[in-house]
Design a protein around this motif. Structure first.
Motif: not given
Length: 466
Positions: A85-90, A139-149
């Protein structure tokens, strides 16, 4: 371990709920709680969920725990989550959209790109891998982290985003043998800035932030320890320790894992390995499992039907229970169609036929592992909610033809609590000084009147110590 009143907490995040278990230094459970969550949004190959649902559940379940034991007694906690499971965060850790769940199968084109550059032994192969999801998210320029659950929850607890554990990161491409992010990620255009810093499970990451302490009711002195995936936590909780011992996790999905002397890598069948002390944990996960059952029946309905099951009499129905097309293991086919027909008018027969189909998937999984070099299981322990169904255990035992042993504990949260406890124990043993990577082991005794046994492996002259 110093303070005899200290407790160690494991958080287990699934797709439909969050469970917390607090244990003492002997492994005895002192408190536990569970909070249900809304199911992920499903639409064909799409499976996604808002991370805010996880955080709300975590806050509630921790407050429920502090109604049972003093908040100050929780010395440390660790988190496990669904693998892949993965999400992008700023920059602040705020999600940039929903998380793609472990079984999201939209990344077929991205999986082909990975196949072209990744070595055969990488766990990043496959449509549902975290790496395929990262490419799909673009990911665009807003993305800083690729994070698992689990990573995102750890970030919310510590205000330290961008950290993960070696087990969760396998499907993102992490090389557990050489302990690094590999060079072959470059041709895929992966921005390494997005990739988390990786810790061995059990490594102390930090303390609860003041904001998290206020939200959860815990003390800001509580330490947060690197956790693992949900299936690995369930394996640790179950108590298998020797080569050939296996654990099947009967949760939302079916996950089959066995201890091997050497790693096994066969991405063409959805099989990968991860280090487990001086051994390896080899296995794979099917998309079949409890989520399919819950699509057709409520927990109450299944409990009512279970006494009427006839495990010694086969229904003769050859089902392959899936919610949507796509399978990972023992068949790795993103287009594999569910097979749940014909459906009998009798719901008990339909229920039993699905259980039989899942038992066949389990049997095929262990046979697949055997053909790839693993021993056929000498025994199987069961973890997850499905382990409580005695009739299902009988169906599985008949098909597998091996002893079905009672698990030390059946909840993944218990295994994660052991990681938290042993992480603190290891930190104390090292006098809080920097040391070689440590693979935190687990405890088999305490709560079940068995001799307490810690298995802590050091990447040094103590490698063979148990």
């Amino acid at each position: 371990m110093g303070d005899s009143t200290a407790l160690f907490l494991g958080l287990d995040l699934g797709t439909s709920g969050c469970r917390a278990i607090a244990i003492d230094a002997t492994g005895t459970i002192r408190a536990q709680a569970v909070v249900n969550m809304a199911l992920p949004e499903r639409d064909g190959a799409k499976s996604q969920q808002a991370p805010s649902i996880w955080w709300q559940a975590v806050c509630q379940v921790l407050r429920d725990i502090t109604q049972q034991v003093p908040a100050q007694s929780i010395r440390a906690l660790a988190v496990d989550g669904t693998s892949g499971t993965l999400l992008l965060a700023d920059e602040s850790g705020a999600p940039l959209g929903p998380a793609l769940m472990y079984n999201d199968g939209r990344s077929q084109g991205e999986a082909k790109r990975i196949d072209a550059v990744a070595p055969r032994e990488s766990a990043a192969h496959g449509t549902t891998s975290a790496l395929a999801k990262l490419l799909h998210l673009r990911p665009d320029q807003r993305a800083r982290y690729a994070l698992h659950q689990a990573d995102w929850i750890v970030g919310k607890l510590t205000s330290r985003f961008g950290v993960s554990d070696a087990n969760n990161c396998l499907k993102l491409g992490y090389d557990a043998v050489h302990k690094c992010w590999p060079a072959w990620l470059g041709p895929l255009g992966i921005n390494r800035r997005l990739l988390p810093e990786v810790f061995i499970p059990g490594t102390v990451i930090g303390h609860l932030s003041l904001a998290a302490a206020q939200a959860t009711g815990l003390s800001p002195q509580t330490e947060v320890v690197a956790g693992t995936t949900d299936s690995t936590a369930a394996f640790i909780a179950a108590g298998a320790t020797q080569v050939g011992e296996a654990v099947t996790s009967l949760g939302s999905t079916l996950v089959m894992k066995i201890i091997t002397a050497e790693p096994i890598f066969a991405p063409e069948f959805g099989v990968y390995s991860q280090p487990l002390g001086k051994y390896w944990l080899a296995g794979g996960g099917s998309n079949s499992g409890g989520a399919v059952l819950l699509h057709y029946f409520s927990k109450a309905q299944m409990a009512e039907m279970t006494p009427n099951l006839r495990p010694d009499q086969s229904t003769g129905l050859d089902y392959y229970p899936l919610l949507a097309p796509g399978e990972r293991f023992p068949i790795n086919d993103p287009l594999l169609a569910p097979h749940l027909e014909p459906r009998p008018e009798n719901d008990v027969l339909f229920f039993q036929a699905m259980l039989e189909g899942m038992a066949r998937i389990e049997h095929e999984g262990y046979r697949r592992l055997q053909t790839l070099g693993a021993p056929y299981p000498s025994s199987v322990r069961s973890a997850g909610g499905g382990a409580k169904n005695i009739a299902w255990t009988q169906i599985r035992s008949h098909l597998l033809g091996i002893p079905m042993l009672e698990a030390t504990q059946q909840e993944a949260a218990y295994g994660t609590a052991l990681i938290a406890r042993d992480g603190i124990r290891c930190k104390q043993a090292l006098n809080q000084k920097p040391a070689s990577p440590v693979d935190i082991g687990y405890n088999l005794g305490g709560a079940n009147n068995r001799p307490e046994r810690n298995i802590i492996f050091y990447d040094s002259e103590n490698t063979d110590e148990e």
